[in-house]
Write a protein that holds these residues in place. Structure first.
Motif: not given
Length: 209
Positions: A6, A8, A85, A93, A96, A123-124
């Motif tokens: 993920y 962002v 995911t 995205s 967020y 998020p990652e």
């Protein structure tokens, strides 16, 4: 909690996040990437977008609750971020909860946005687009069309300061543990930024997943 795969993109209006997400998505095989944005395309998100256009107004505290509700469905709902995911896709995205911590802190203070968004996973990878508010607003105005309620210079200056504070809270701290934060010089050319972002992403496990 971290949502793997993920990514962002965050920044004030006109920072270029939407453009760069589209360019990054083109680098991935179509079946391996999912692009999304907040507010979402759900009924809650549509309501929020009408509010942002100035079609009607709500109390700023109400807006904070609505953004959080839209986000909850965005993450956990059908075809949402977690489902995407888990199906092996990398999710990109445009905004967020960091947006809410910045924007809503200007309108109704820090306490409520922090409370409402505290349960959401990280998020990652987070790209933070940093740009002078005057330059970003010029970009917004150059698009033509209607200006949203937050797209005013004084407000954008306050939001930029709030964003900086939010990023400091998460960048390399226990609060942001497991998430990588990368600051992007959003005043560079579209091509330079796109190449910078790709160089940050191309060798990560998320791209190879």
């Amino acid at each position: 909690m971290i949502i793997n795969n993920y990514i962002v993109f965050e920044g004030i209006d006109g920072a270029g996040t939407t453009t760069q997400i589209k360019l990054l998505a083109e680098r991935f095989p179509k079946e391996n990437v999912f692009t999304t944005a907040e507010p979402t395309g759900s009924e809650t998100g549509k309501f929020l977008r009408r509010m942002l256009k100035g079609e009607f107004s709500v109390d700023e505290r109400t807006a904070s609750y609505l953004f959080a509700a839209d986000r909850c469905e965005h993450i956990y709902g059908k075809c949402g971020i977690i489902e995407q995911t888990q199906n092996g896709k990398t999710v990109l995205s445009d905004r967020y909860f960091f947006s809410s911590l910045a924007y809503q802190s200007v309108t109704c203070g820090k306490e409520l946005p922090e409370l409402l968004n505290s349960p959401f996973p990280l998020p990652e990878l987070l790209f933070y687009f940093k740009i002078d508010p005057e330059k970003s607003l010029k970009r917004v105005l150059s698009r033509g069309g209607n200006i949203e309620i937050y797209e005013k210079l004084d407000f954008q200056k306050k939001t930029a300061e709030a964003y900086d504070e939010v990023i400091k809270l998460y960048d390399g701290t226990e609060k942001g543990r497991g998430m990588t934060v990368i600051t992007v010089d959003a005043e560079k050319s579209i091509e330079e930024i796109a190449e910078f972002i790709w160089n940050c992403v191309k060798n990560l496990p998320i791209h190879k997943a």
